[in-house]
Design an enzyme around this catalytic site. Sequence first.
Site, PDB file in Angstrom:
ATOM      1  N   ASP A  70     -13.153 -17.714 -34.283  1.00 40.23           N
ATOM      2  CA  ASP A  70     -14.146 -18.122 -33.254  1.00 40.23           C
ATOM      3  C   ASP A  70     -13.434 -17.258 -31.841  1.00 40.23           C
ATOM      4  O   ASP A  70     -14.082 -18.135 -30.743  1.00 40.23           O
ATOM      5  CB  ASP A  70     -13.955 -19.552 -32.902  1.00 40.23           C
ATOM      6  CG  ASP A  70     -14.950 -20.286 -34.388  1.00 40.23           C
ATOM      7  OD1 ASP A  70     -16.016 -20.050 -34.327  1.00 40.23           O
ATOM      8  OD2 ASP A  70     -14.140 -20.813 -35.167  1.00 40.23           O
ATOM      9  N   GLU A  75     -15.308 -19.283 -23.696  1.00 37.17           N
ATOM     10  CA  GLU A  75     -15.375 -20.428 -22.805  1.00 37.17           C
ATOM     11  C   GLU A  75     -14.593 -21.832 -23.151  1.00 37.17           C
ATOM     12  O   GLU A  75     -14.254 -22.472 -22.420  1.00 37.17           O
ATOM     13  CB  GLU A  75     -16.823 -20.745 -22.882  1.00 37.17           C
ATOM     14  CG  GLU A  75     -17.172 -21.843 -21.975  1.00 37.17           C
ATOM     15  CD  GLU A  75     -18.853 -22.174 -22.127  1.00 37.17           C
ATOM     16  OE1 GLU A  75     -19.140 -22.495 -23.332  1.00 37.17           O
ATOM     17  OE2 GLU A  75     -19.437 -22.449 -21.130  1.00 37.17           O
ATOM     18  N   ASP A  76     -14.502 -21.754 -24.438  1.00 35.97           N
ATOM     19  CA  ASP A  76     -13.720 -22.898 -25.057  1.00 35.97           C
ATOM     20  C   ASP A  76     -12.372 -23.080 -24.471  1.00 35.97           C
ATOM     21  O   ASP A  76     -11.554 -24.145 -24.710  1.00 35.97           O
ATOM     22  CB  ASP A  76     -13.986 -23.264 -26.411  1.00 35.97           C
ATOM     23  CG  ASP A  76     -15.385 -23.415 -26.856  1.00 35.97           C
ATOM     24  OD1 ASP A  76     -16.097 -24.054 -25.930  1.00 35.97           O
ATOM     25  OD2 ASP A  76     -16.022 -22.872 -27.831  1.00 35.97           O
ATOM     26  N   ARG A  95      -8.395 -23.367 -33.612  1.00 37.14           N
ATOM     27  CA  ARG A  95      -8.756 -22.448 -32.369  1.00 37.14           C
ATOM     28  C   ARG A  95      -7.758 -22.617 -31.253  1.00 37.14           C
ATOM     29  O   ARG A  95      -7.979 -21.881 -30.454  1.00 37.14           O
ATOM     30  CB  ARG A  95     -10.114 -22.913 -31.751  1.00 37.14           C
ATOM     31  CG  ARG A  95     -11.308 -22.937 -32.771  1.00 37.14           C
ATOM     32  CD  ARG A  95     -12.758 -22.929 -32.216  1.00 37.14           C
ATOM     33  NE  ARG A  95     -12.794 -22.032 -31.008  1.00 37.14           N
ATOM     34  CZ  ARG A  95     -13.694 -21.744 -30.084  1.00 37.14           C
ATOM     35  NH1 ARG A  95     -14.810 -22.626 -30.155  1.00 37.14           N
ATOM     36  NH2 ARG A  95     -13.938 -20.771 -29.330  1.00 37.14           N
ATOM     37  N   ARG A 140     -15.223 -32.351 -30.367  1.00 36.47           N
ATOM     38  CA  ARG A 140     -13.999 -31.524 -29.774  1.00 36.47           C
ATOM     39  C   ARG A 140     -13.483 -32.116 -28.693  1.00 36.47           C
ATOM     40  O   ARG A 140     -12.160 -31.772 -28.397  1.00 36.47           O
ATOM     41  CB  ARG A 140     -14.673 -30.166 -29.472  1.00 36.47           C
ATOM     42  CG  ARG A 140     -15.384 -29.457 -30.636  1.00 36.47           C
ATOM     43  CD  ARG A 140     -14.352 -29.100 -31.605  1.00 36.47           C
ATOM     44  NE  ARG A 140     -15.006 -28.319 -32.997  1.00 36.47           N
ATOM     45  CZ  ARG A 140     -15.306 -27.289 -32.790  1.00 36.47           C
ATOM     46  NH1 ARG A 140     -15.364 -26.530 -31.728  1.00 36.47           N
ATOM     47  NH2 ARG A 140     -16.144 -26.774 -34.029  1.00 36.47           N
ATOM     48  N   HIS A 170     -21.474 -29.088 -28.179  1.00 33.74           N
ATOM     49  CA  HIS A 170     -20.959 -29.164 -26.893  1.00 33.74           C
ATOM     50  C   HIS A 170     -21.912 -30.007 -25.805  1.00 33.74           C
ATOM     51  O   HIS A 170     -23.040 -29.601 -26.004  1.00 33.74           O
ATOM     52  CB  HIS A 170     -20.264 -27.876 -26.362  1.00 33.74           C
ATOM     53  CG  HIS A 170     -19.096 -27.163 -26.939  1.00 33.74           C
ATOM     54  ND1 HIS A 170     -19.169 -26.112 -27.410  1.00 33.74           N
ATOM     55  CD2 HIS A 170     -18.087 -27.875 -27.447  1.00 33.74           C
ATOM     56  CE1 HIS A 170     -18.065 -25.863 -28.185  1.00 33.74           C
ATOM     57  NE2 HIS A 170     -17.324 -26.946 -28.278  1.00 33.74           N
ATOM     58  N   CYS A 257     -20.609 -19.489 -24.163  1.00 33.53           N
ATOM     59  CA  CYS A 257     -19.588 -19.557 -25.034  1.00 33.53           C
ATOM     60  C   CYS A 257     -18.746 -18.287 -24.879  1.00 33.53           C
ATOM     61  O   CYS A 257     -17.560 -18.126 -25.037  1.00 33.53           O
ATOM     62  CB  CYS A 257     -19.922 -19.805 -26.579  1.00 33.53           C
ATOM     63  SG  CYS A 257     -20.814 -21.091 -26.788  1.00 33.53           S
TER      64      CYS A 257
HETATM   65  N1  GLY Z   1     -18.127 -21.686 -34.154  1.00 35.66           N
HETATM   66  C1  GLY Z   1     -17.793 -22.473 -33.104  1.00 35.66           C
HETATM   67  C2  GLY Z   1     -17.183 -23.201 -32.882  1.00 35.66           C
HETATM   68  O1  GLY Z   1     -17.247 -24.221 -33.821  1.00 35.66           O
HETATM   69  O2  GLY Z   1     -16.242 -23.901 -32.032  1.00 35.66           O
END
Ligand code: GLY
Length: 267
Positions: A70, A75-76, A95, A140, A170, A257
């Site tokens: 990912d 951005e995450d 991640r 998340r 999100h 993202c």
């Molecule tokens: N595939 C994007 C996420 O789940 O973070």
Amino acid sequence: MTQVFAPRRLDWTAVTREVSPSLGRCELTHLERAPIAVGLARAQHAGYEALLESLGCRLIRLPADPDLPDSVFVEDTAVVLDEVAVIARPGAASRRPETAAVAGALAPFRPLLRLEDPATLDGGDVLVLGRTLYVGLSSRTSAAAADQLGRLLSPYGYAVVPVSVAGCLHLKSAVTRAGEDLLLLNPAWVDPSAFPGRRTLEVDPAEPFAANVLAIGGQVVSPDSFPRTRRRLEAAGVRVRPVDMTELQKAEGAVTCCSLVFRARGA
Ligand code: GLY
């Protein structure tokens, strides 16, 4: 007659990361897994990067990592403000290693702060509107993260407002900034009353994923798969720059993202 073009102003810096060869093994929360053509995803991502450059972004392109499916969704991994950047602690354990490369890229530009265990936060859950950070409480992002973020950023004059989201990955799947004073949102996923005093525009109901647009310098980047919402935006006076994102959308990605865009300074 010779045409003279003004030099392109590079007002923004955008961190991006190449598509991982393992994108097909990405995290999925609200989508069924569908085959992803990684070569096409790379070509679409290159088109997205070229569009950012045409909008005045200087790109910092991080290399792909085959062990981080990912990682194209940079951005995450961080929240970048004018004064400081906060390195996130992504909600999916797979991640978390993505943050190291992004922190390295941001360090020349901003002092770095970090969210710590037990907080979990994906940058896709943080909508910055002026001095207010709306933080989506999602699968998340935890309430503990909203608390930590508030404590980290109050010395810089920012307030954190937690927002409930339901039905999407999100907060920014449900609502994004489409202009200086305009929010584009899907009311099925976020309650418009969470943003009092803000002008809002709803996506076309046939295009629930269309609320994610990336505003840069008075224009918005939007997937070209959402023509109905594009017409709504244009009727509201917004200039839309469409981009083909089909393969990244299969990975539950969207236009915000794939970059961390911030005002150029430092370095
Ligand atoms: N595939 C994007 C996420 O789940 O973070």
